[in-house]
Design a protein around this motif. Sequence first.
Motif, mmCIF file in Angstrom:
data_model
loop_
_atom_site.group_PDB
_atom_site.id
_atom_site.type_symbol
_atom_site.label_atom_id
_atom_site.label_comp_id
_atom_site.label_asym_id
_atom_site.label_seq_id
_atom_site.Cartn_x
_atom_site.Cartn_y
_atom_site.Cartn_z
ATOM 1 N N SER A 1 0.803 -1.137 0.283
ATOM 2 C CA SER A 1 -0.063 0.055 -0.159
ATOM 3 C C SER A 1 0.904 1.397 -0.134
ATOM 4 N N ARG A 2 0.894 1.941 -1.247
ATOM 5 C CA ARG A 2 1.981 3.042 -1.160
ATOM 6 C C ARG A 2 1.145 4.386 -1.984
ATOM 7 N N CYS A 3 1.805 5.429 -1.705
ATOM 8 C CA CYS A 3 1.460 6.613 -2.341
ATOM 9 C C CYS A 3 1.879 6.415 -4.043
ATOM 10 N N ARG A 4 0.724 7.049 -4.849
ATOM 11 C CA ARG A 4 1.050 6.732 -6.049
ATOM 12 C C ARG A 4 2.031 7.634 -6.735
ATOM 13 N N GLY A 5 2.264 9.047 -6.031
ATOM 14 C CA GLY A 5 3.351 9.884 -6.520
ATOM 15 C C GLY A 5 4.643 9.520 -5.941
ATOM 16 N N CYS A 6 4.621 8.961 -4.646
ATOM 17 C CA CYS A 6 6.081 9.043 -4.060
ATOM 18 C C CYS A 6 6.365 7.602 -3.452
ATOM 19 N N ALA A 7 5.589 6.774 -3.653
ATOM 20 C CA ALA A 7 5.594 5.361 -3.174
ATOM 21 C C ALA A 7 5.746 5.533 -1.521
ATOM 22 N N MET A 8 5.481 6.457 -0.593
ATOM 23 C CA MET A 8 5.461 6.566 0.615
ATOM 24 C C MET A 8 4.394 5.430 1.249
ATOM 25 N N THR B 1 -5.782 0.976 2.129
ATOM 26 C CA THR B 1 -5.990 2.476 1.466
ATOM 27 C C THR B 1 -6.277 2.364 0.034
ATOM 28 N N PRO B 2 -7.246 2.910 -0.610
ATOM 29 C CA PRO B 2 -7.428 2.742 -1.902
ATOM 30 C C PRO B 2 -6.312 2.899 -2.877
ATOM 31 N N PRO B 3 -6.281 1.806 -3.899
ATOM 32 C CA PRO B 3 -5.041 2.135 -4.965
ATOM 33 C C PRO B 3 -5.371 3.464 -5.678
ATOM 34 N N GLY B 4 -3.982 4.036 -6.043
ATOM 35 C CA GLY B 4 -3.860 5.241 -6.552
ATOM 36 C C GLY B 4 -4.002 6.447 -5.738
ATOM 37 N N SER B 5 -4.153 6.112 -4.465
ATOM 38 C CA SER B 5 -3.869 7.408 -3.477
ATOM 39 C C SER B 5 -3.075 8.013 -3.427
ATOM 40 N N LEU B 6 -2.903 9.370 -3.033
ATOM 41 C CA LEU B 6 -1.702 10.134 -2.822
ATOM 42 C C LEU B 6 -1.566 10.354 -1.331
ATOM 43 N N CYS B 7 -0.187 10.642 -1.082
ATOM 44 C CA CYS B 7 0.096 10.865 0.449
ATOM 45 C C CYS B 7 -0.164 12.624 0.645
ATOM 46 N N VAL B 8 -0.339 13.203 1.743
ATOM 47 C CA VAL B 8 -0.467 14.397 2.101
ATOM 48 C C VAL B 8 0.484 15.194 1.465
ATOM 49 N N ARG B 9 1.856 14.997 1.462
ATOM 50 C CA ARG B 9 2.941 15.737 0.719
ATOM 51 C C ARG B 9 2.680 15.846 -0.577
ATOM 52 N N CYS B 10 2.260 14.832 -1.360
ATOM 53 C CA CYS B 10 2.120 14.708 -2.797
ATOM 54 C C CYS B 10 0.845 15.669 -3.221
ATOM 55 N N LEU B 11 -0.308 15.446 -2.311
ATOM 56 C CA LEU B 11 -1.295 16.402 -2.553
ATOM 57 C C LEU B 11 -1.107 17.677 -2.694
ATOM 58 N N LYS B 12 -0.148 18.144 -1.728
ATOM 59 C CA LYS B 12 0.363 19.675 -1.470
ATOM 60 C C LYS B 12 1.198 20.275 -2.545
ATOM 61 N N GLU B 13 2.010 19.246 -2.812
ATOM 62 C CA GLU B 13 2.931 19.755 -4.096
ATOM 63 C C GLU B 13 3.625 18.487 -4.816
ATOM 64 N N PRO C 1 6.065 16.025 -6.851
ATOM 65 C CA PRO C 1 7.254 16.061 -6.887
ATOM 66 C C PRO C 1 7.668 16.178 -8.261
ATOM 67 N N CYS C 2 8.959 16.272 -8.599
ATOM 68 C CA CYS C 2 9.764 16.685 -9.767
ATOM 69 C C CYS C 2 9.786 15.439 -10.471
ATOM 70 N N PHE C 3 10.090 14.260 -9.811
ATOM 71 C CA PHE C 3 10.013 12.796 -10.566
ATOM 72 C C PHE C 3 8.620 12.594 -11.027
ATOM 73 N N ASP C 4 8.691 11.651 -11.974
ATOM 74 C CA ASP C 4 7.194 11.015 -12.764
ATOM 75 C C ASP C 4 6.776 9.784 -11.964
ATOM 76 N N ARG C 5 7.641 8.814 -11.277
ATOM 77 C CA ARG C 5 7.301 7.538 -10.800
ATOM 78 C C ARG C 5 8.078 7.383 -9.961
ATOM 79 N N VAL C 6 7.894 6.628 -8.530
ATOM 80 C CA VAL C 6 8.675 5.757 -7.878
ATOM 81 C C VAL C 6 8.338 4.510 -7.945
#
Length: 235
Positions: A42-49, A55-67, A69-74
């Motif tokens: 179970s991980r963040c779709r943006g940064c793999a946190m 947690t539903p697949p494809g969810s974002l963590c709080v940090r990625c919701l706010k901003e 990241p520069c990378f495209d995928r982790v």
Amino acid sequence: MFLSKINNWLLINQSCVLCGFPGADPHGICADCHADLPWLLSRCRGCAMPLPPFTPPGSLCVRCLKESPCFDRVVAAFNYDFPISQLLPRIKYRRQPGHLGWMGRVFATFLREQYEQEWPDALVAVPMHPLSEFTRGFNQARLLANVLSSDLKLPLCHCLSKTRRTPQQMTLGLDERRQNLQHAFKVTRQPPRHLAVVDDVMTTGTTANTLARLLKSAGAEHVDIWVLARTPEVR
């Protein structure tokens, strides 16, 4: 026929690098130890946190919701938990890089399941400062990238260098980590369009974000981050 029997015997009688019992697979570990590895499910779709279970697949963590990241995928295979949390420090600080062999092969198999198309054009290891690498005797990210390059048949790109020696990121807070890496890396040649940056572990994502921003400013269009393990959030 004789060589086939010998190969089968060696495979069946190979000892697992983790538990020591025979019956290891070609990666070097047995089926039970492979299943018990701390897979990141179970991980963040943006940064793999790592996120809470279920947690539903494809969810974002709080940090990625706010901003974003520069990378495209982790792509991260494991939670930073036992035995990975024991082995990675041994590799770096007790100079036991041999574990990167089986880890890299397991990771390569995992990566094949994550990519159906659009593989990166090349891999680049997170660089160490030359003096730090000389002191340790190796760069664990480069050794891991070598295993992945060989197993996945992807070229290595030596387009990054670390020009300033910095304190270890693990000793610093989030804001200090960001300041610590300012002007620490340099792009030394034109990067390919699509790169995967390889490292052993990702904590806050500060290094990954710094390198992705730098590579994109030099012409890369798509930057993936490949790490063996992802830690929980560090504030």
